[in-house]
Design a protein around this motif. Structure first.
Motif: not given
Length: 795
Positions: A69, A234, A237-238
């Protein structure tokens, strides 16, 4: 009453009460008490060790995920690549791209760059727009995409496709993307109505229509308003992104800027400068790189530049100013080491004197006498070792090739060793010359049975000639499906000369065929491995070692670099600069040996959307991973229980075949997309898809032909067969070969009858008058050497 009233039950009649007491009688008396008792501490220790090991495995997985990650979405990670692909031509991708870039950009006005560093989302992103209708450009973008965002218009309707929202080009690209290996995917739905109820219903209908076309983990987003785009970014992004496995095996760079510097020493060459982020793995300055479509090249040097898109907001203005001046700050420069530099070795250079005959010395003659007994039983002088095999093969001109062949009518066709016991073989005087070697004495080539009518590129053909050529190919394809392998014996040329390269096999599966005999001259230019699996394991281990040791001559991944690719032809460099404006230019690092030519085998299947026949030895464009090259393959079936494989003249639809080509070495697993260029400047179409299977020059591919004859007179087991040959000398030549019929009879040729090629045959059962007598002949087939190896290197 006296005594205890407690109930005592009868004990269980078991010889051994516990497992530990089974061998108690074998131990000494002093050890019986120790062995018979169970040790609770041992059990507790084993359970504690098991719990500790499971905890260690969980921690390792957690650390690996955290590292992945950080590498993909951290501050030092390269920008994530989002490719916007319109499922139909009615989708307006320009508005989607502008909305995404404005959402990511802090300024929100002015000219927007394709790469944006967003301090709001703590994310760096490159947004690319796939050109609808350009298949090659869409493929190149899909190869480097971290996320493919398919954009569907809720108001679109396509009559060409089964789905309301996907047109024919969208369906074709979807199938190609699946063959390449889809990265993480998402679907953005645009043009939804403003009414809340209609908006919800239309979104549900769109999702239900498109769900079956995408993976199960694909998410659908409405993408009309800023809030909806904010939700998508959003979650993006995760999101943990997944990429195809083959892409993580080699370093690659997607060029964001391309420059050309003229070479003073060589007027026809220049140095190509590629700016971009290095991805996947570290790249050594001593490695070779492949530029997609242009070829393999060496690196002049690598410059590590200051990141032009940092996440730190205070540094963004300085970076943009330096980018406008086109003079980025150089942090470090790596130069290649001449001793460690990987040579750009493509073909093996054979020794022209390797087959020269010289007068032997006395020592050589004495050594030959000593080894005469050992060599007497061998057909070839080369041993079955690895040294010569690992380098290359050179076709040696034997003295037998120059032997007189005037007595062809007296000699029979040579069969394999297992056929020498065939009935009727005793009366023939077979020479030691094999069929392929003896065929060199005849000027009649075998190209006629292939129906070769390849149009030369330099030949100017009219429209009528092109249409006739296409018509001939389609007729040959239809005839091959109806009558496979059947060939007519020519009337003007003797069959023993016309089919001199062919031989008979008693059993296609068990008969022997030496893979080293009578190799073509192209095999002197290729390379091969002793054990390919061991070599591949060793190459990947060296690449992993270089990654872990962080050597001084290598650049770590995620850095912004400038590659100086030297000795690029000037015309190719200018064409690459033009192409970089439309689609991304990819430079990928090559592993050891990957620039050398060899024989590659691919498992291919004809694409469902391609209807035209694909002929063997036809020029096709192979997209193998990041690499592109031109090849002229031959197709063959895959026999699992045999070392020989039957050649196919055409690639038939609905089944897998093996395509064998001369091409640079590539280490599997790698996907394959086969494109076929059309005449008249039309964009290439997808002809077949598949994957790389193996690299093996020893794979024996046999071309089969079937000569047919018809019974004239039948008398139980005997028959007079005519029209298979046209003179008695041909009958005597092919006498050792077994014949068979379409109704399942097997037999042999007994003798010629008359002067027009009729022959008497004996079968193992009663022959019917309507039956057809056949003879199978085989010769080894090889792919054709391409005239130019890469799509841009036109002749």
């Amino acid at each position: 009453m006296t005594g205890s009233r407690v109930q005592v039950n009868k004990s269980h009649k078991s010889r051994f009460s516990t497992k530990s007491s089974r061998n108690l009688h074998k131990t000494a008396a002093k050890d019986k008490s120790r062995i018979g008792k169970s040790d609770c501490n041992v059990a507790k220790g084993a359970k504690a060790a098991r719990v500790q090991r499971n905890k260690m495995l969980r921690d390792q997985k957690r650390l690996a995920l955290l590292k992945e990650k950080r590498a993909s979405s951290g501050i030092a990670s390269p920008p994530r690549v989002i490719v916007l692909f319109g499922l139909s031509a009615s989708v307006n991708l320009n508005s989607v791209r502008e909305d995404l870039l404005r959402q990511l950009s802090s300024e929100g006005t002015g000219a927007l760059s394709s790469t944006v560093s967003s301090s709001k989302y703590r994310l760096r992103t490159t947004v690319l727009q796939a050109p609808h209708g350009d298949l090659v450009g869409c493929m190149e973008m899909a190869k480097v995409a971290d996320l493919v965002a398919f954009v569907a218009s809720a108001s679109s309707f396509s009559e060409e496709s089964m789905s309301y929202y996907i047109d024919s080009f969208g369906n074709q690209c979807l199938s190609v993307f699946r063959s390449l290996g889809l990265p993480s995917t998402a679907v953005l739905i645009r043009d939804l109505p403003t009414d809340l109820k209609k908006r919800k219903d239309l979104k549900k209908m769109c999702i239900s229509s498109l769900t079956s076309e995408f993976p199960e983990d694909c998410k659908f987003y409405a993408a009309d308003t800023k809030d909806e785009l904010h939700k998508f970014l959003w979650l993006f992004k995760e999101q943990r992104l997944t990429v195809p496995h083959w892409r993580n095996q080699r370093p690659f760079l997607m060029a964001q800027k391309v420059d050309v510097v003229a070479d003073d020493c060589n007027s026809g060459k220049c140095t190509l400068l590629l700016h971009g982020y290095l991805r996947a793995h570290c790249l050594s300055v001593n490695q070779l790189v492949h530029i997609s479509g242009a070829g393999d090249f060496q690196l002049g040097k690598i410059e590590i530049l200051k990141d032009p898109f940092p996440l730190n907001a205070r540094k963004e203005s300085d970076a943009m100013e330096s980018d406008e001046i086109h003079d980025l700050e150089v942090i470090r420069t790596l130069s290649p080491d001449p001793l460690k530099l990987e040579p750009l070795l493509v073909e093996n250079v054979p020794d022209p004197l390797a087959g020269e005959q010289t007068w032997p010395t006395e020592a050589e003659m004495a050594e030959a006498d000593q080894n005469q007994k050992h060599r007497k039983q061998k057909k070839r002088a080369l041993p079955r070792g690895t040294s010569e095999y690992q380098a290359a093969w050179i076709v040696d001109d034997s003295d037998e090739a120059d032997s007189d062949s005037d007595n062809d009518a007296d000699d029979g066709m040579v069969l394999d060793q297992e056929d020498r016991g065939f009935p009727g073989y005793e009366g023939t005087n077979n020479s030691d010359i094999d069929d392929d070697q003896a065929s060199l004495n005849f000027r009649y080539a075998d190209d006629g049975t292939e129906n070769d009518s390849v149009m030369m590129e330099g030949e100017i053909l009219t429209r009528e000639q092109i249409e006739d050529e296409i018509k001939k190919i389609k007729e040959a394809h239809a005839e091959d499906e109806e009558f496979p392998d059947e060939v007519d014996t020519p009337l003007d040329v003797p069959a023993r000369k016309r089919f001199a390269k062919y031989r008979g096999l008693k059993s296609f599966r068990t008969s022997s065929w030496d893979p080293k005999e009578s190799l073509p001259p192209e095999y002197a230019r290729i390379f091969a491995f002793d054990k390919f699996t061991r070599t591949q394991k060793h190459v990947f281990a060296n690449a992993l070692k270089m990654e872990q040791e962080n050597m001084d001559d290598s650049v770590p991944a995620s850095l912004y670099v400038r590659l100086h690719i030297k000795e690029v032809p000037a015309g190719i460099a200018h064409r690459l600069c033009e192409m970089a404006e439309r689609s991304p230019l990819i430079a990928s690092g090559l592993l050891q040996h990957e620039s050398k030519m060899s024989v590659l085998h691919f498992s291919v299947k004809k694409h469902d959307t391609y209807d035209a026949p694909i002929k063997a030895k036809e020029e096709l464009i192979f997209h193998v991973g990041f690499r592109q090259f031109v090849a002229r393959p031959i197709f063959s079936s895959d026999n699992m229980n045999s070392d020989k494989h039957k050649m196919e003249r055409f690639l038939h639809a609905g089944c897998f075949s093996v395509a064998s080509i001369y091409a640079p070495i590539c280490f599997p697993p790698l996907p394959l997309i086969v494109l076929k260029s059309a005449d008249g400047g039309v964009a290439p179409a997808v002809a077949a898809v598949g994957s790389l299977r193996s690299i093996d020059p020893d794979r024996i591919i046999l071309k089969k032909i079937v000569l047919t004859g018809y019974p004239q007179r039948v008398s139980k087991l005997k028959a007079i067969v005519r029209y298979m040959f046209h003179n008695p000398e041909d009958v005597r030549w092919f006498k050792p070969v077994e014949v068979w019929t379409k109704c399942g009879r097997r037999g042999r040729i007994k003798e010629p009858v008359g002067t027009h090629g009729a022959m008497k045959c004996v079968f193992n059962g009663i022959l019917q008058q309507r039956d057809t007598v056949c003879m199978s002949l085989y010769k080894r087939a090889y792919p054709k050497w391409p005239e130019h190896r890469f799509p841009m290197l036109d002749t």
